[in-house]
Design a protein around this motif. Structure first.
Motif, PDB file in Angstrom:
ATOM      1  N   THR A  35      47.315  -1.653  23.513  1.00 20.23           N
ATOM      2  CA  THR A  35      48.673  -1.513  22.142  1.00 20.23           C
ATOM      3  C   THR A  35      48.750  -2.766  22.541  1.00 20.23           C
ATOM      4  O   THR A  35      49.006  -3.658  21.432  1.00 20.23           O
ATOM      5  N   THR A  66      48.325  -3.490  18.412  1.00 22.58           N
ATOM      6  CA  THR A  66      49.312  -2.343  17.301  1.00 22.58           C
ATOM      7  C   THR A  66      50.609  -2.561  17.179  1.00 22.58           C
ATOM      8  O   THR A  66      51.445  -1.985  16.605  1.00 22.58           O
ATOM      9  N   TYR A 113      52.610   0.196  19.249  1.00 20.45           N
ATOM     10  CA  TYR A 113      53.293   1.486  18.637  1.00 20.45           C
ATOM     11  C   TYR A 113      54.757   0.716  18.781  1.00 20.45           C
ATOM     12  O   TYR A 113      55.017   1.474  18.014  1.00 20.45           O
ATOM     13  N   PHE A 172      47.189   8.507  11.483  1.00 23.40           N
ATOM     14  CA  PHE A 172      47.650   8.655  13.312  1.00 23.40           C
ATOM     15  C   PHE A 172      46.192   7.113  13.068  1.00 23.40           C
ATOM     16  O   PHE A 172      46.178   6.023  13.491  1.00 23.40           O
ATOM     17  N   CYS A 173      45.051   7.843  12.940  1.00 25.82           N
ATOM     18  CA  CYS A 173      44.063   6.957  13.288  1.00 25.82           C
ATOM     19  C   CYS A 173      43.867   5.383  11.687  1.00 25.82           C
ATOM     20  O   CYS A 173      43.416   3.923  12.709  1.00 25.82           O
ATOM     21  N   SER A 183      46.100   2.960  13.111  1.00 24.28           N
ATOM     22  CA  SER A 183      45.979   2.356  15.012  1.00 24.28           C
ATOM     23  C   SER A 183      44.908   1.508  14.444  1.00 24.28           C
ATOM     24  O   SER A 183      45.217   0.433  15.329  1.00 24.28           O
ATOM     25  N   THR A 190      45.540  -1.184  13.226  1.00 19.28           N
ATOM     26  CA  THR A 190      46.549  -2.966  13.944  1.00 19.28           C
ATOM     27  C   THR A 190      48.148  -2.357  13.168  1.00 19.28           C
ATOM     28  O   THR A 190      48.621  -3.555  13.915  1.00 19.28           O
ATOM     29  N   GLY A 197      50.096   0.736  13.509  1.00 19.68           N
ATOM     30  CA  GLY A 197      50.796   0.741  14.813  1.00 19.68           C
ATOM     31  C   GLY A 197      51.772   0.947  14.531  1.00 19.68           C
ATOM     32  O   GLY A 197      53.246   0.308  15.411  1.00 19.68           O
ATOM     33  N   VAL A 219      52.508   8.873  17.378  1.00 16.67           N
ATOM     34  CA  VAL A 219      51.632   8.834  19.663  1.00 16.67           C
ATOM     35  C   VAL A 219      50.943   9.656  19.860  1.00 16.67           C
ATOM     36  O   VAL A 219      51.932  10.540  20.243  1.00 16.67           O
ATOM     37  N   THR A 249      43.088   5.147  24.677  1.00 16.92           N
ATOM     38  CA  THR A 249      42.161   3.820  25.161  1.00 16.92           C
ATOM     39  C   THR A 249      40.659   3.962  24.859  1.00 16.92           C
ATOM     40  O   THR A 249      40.662   2.616  23.908  1.00 16.92           O
ATOM     41  N   LEU A 278      40.703   3.410  20.588  1.00 14.22           N
ATOM     42  CA  LEU A 278      40.964   2.496  20.061  1.00 14.22           C
ATOM     43  C   LEU A 278      40.329   1.408  20.252  1.00 14.22           C
ATOM     44  O   LEU A 278      40.198   0.642  19.041  1.00 14.22           O
TER      45      LEU A 278
END
Length: 338
Positions: free
Chosen positions: A113, A118, A120, A218-219, A222, A225, A227, A232, A250, A253
């Motif tokens: 991330t 990204t 979070y 969320f998709c 993420s 970017t 975030g 999560v 991971t 992403l």
């Protein structure tokens, strides 16, 4: 007469500075779009925030009434420490103490991330050494990630975008612009299905409190970017195979980010978008272009003349002499090629 002359001069002034006017309207449109987003978010979210504040005050008042031995100051102190720890990814809840934020899989997810920007924000370095290393790691890693993604996307574009468009254009004779446009939309639909809709359905079934909209949210957050960190995956206390799940997220992403860049690059190569982007760019002066071309040719001839001089020096074993760069004829270059 004067009015016609002034109007003609204004028209010529506008036409000669089209790019500047287009850029001005672009900036104005962007500012208005920011204001529009602020107005919409404020009108939609402010009532929910007010309800949440009221509920929190009611819960706090009820808790103090049921526990008269506890003062409000001690409760505020405890809640402050708990919230501060929560900002660093540490929770005081019993059902959340089993999950460590800095085991290898969680650290790998955090590193991905950071490098993908990204961020979070649910897990952050706790120590000063970790914060310092995060700065150094990001300074080196983010350009490295950009280089890596650029190289990967460039190679994928050859087989996913340029190759199919050229093949269909030469095989069936369709217009290349039309083929590129249809291909871009088809590629966008396939990418949205593989990296948004299908993963959203998977997350909604794997995560306990996520519905399809929250999973799709969320998709998108993420892979774009952004975030925000409000959702999560893999943070539930009863998450099965949590380490394997984190590794899978991971890879998802990284692959999703590459797919998004391929789609964006495919759309950017459309002639319609290229023409639209040129409206806002500063046009180069023709005289400046000629100077650059002359300089480039001069450098090319100079490099060729330097090579020729070094070859003659090796053959004749004579002192080096500068040769004017533009005195070679076509026979000289043909002899050099031989």
């Amino acid at each position: 007469m004067l009015q016609s002359l002034s109007s003609n001069s204004c028209v010529r002034l506008i036409q000669s500075n089209k790019s500047t006017w287009y850029f001005f309207f672009l900036v104005l449109g962007y500012v208005l779009y920011l204001i529009f987003g602020a107005v919409v978010f404020s009108s939609v979210e402010l009532p929910y925030e007010d309800l949440l504040r009221q509920d929190l005050r009611n819960v706090k008042r009820q808790f103090l009434q049921e526990n008269e031995c506890l003062s409000e100051e001690r409760l505020e102190e405890f809640l402050g420490k708990a919230l501060e720890a929560s900002n660093y990814g540490v929770s005081v809840l019993n059902n959340a103490t089993a999950n460590w934020n800095w085991d290898f899989t969680s650290a790998l997810f955090f590193a991905s991330t950071v490098l993908s920007t990204t961020g979070y924000g649910h897990t952050v370095p706790l120590s000063d050494g970790g914060k310092a290393f995060c700065i150094i790691y990001s300074v080196i890693g983010i350009p490295f990630t950009l280089l890596f993604l650029t190289a990967v996307v460039q190679r994928i574009m050859v087989y996913v975008t340029r190759g199919p468009v050229t093949y269909i254009h030469t095989r069936w004779g369709f217009s290349k612009q039309l083929v590129a446009l249809v291909h871009a939309f088809v590629l966008g639909l396939v990418t949205a299905s593989c990296f948004f809709f299908i993963p959203a359905a998977a997350f909604s079934s794997l995560e306990d409190n996520w519905n399809f909209l929250e999973s799709f949210y969320f998709c998108f957050i993420s892979l774009s970017t952004i975030g925000l960190g409000d959702y999560v995956p893999g943070e539930g206390y009863n998450q099965k195979f949590r380490q394997l799940y984190k590794i899978g997220i991971t890879f998802y992403l990284m692959l999703g980010l590459i797919a998004m860049l391929v789609v964006l690059e495919t759309f950017c190569e459309l002639q319609e978008l290229k023409q639209f982007r040129k409206m806002f760019y500063v046009k180069k002066e023709k005289a400046e272009d000629r100077v650059h071309i002359i300089d480039h040719e001069h450098l090319s001839f100079s490099s060729v003349s330097d090579q020729a001089a070094s070859l003659r020096e090796d053959k004749l074993n004579e002192p080096f002499m500068d040769v004017p760069p533009l005195t070679y004829s076509a026979s000289d270059f043909s002899s050099l090629n031989r």
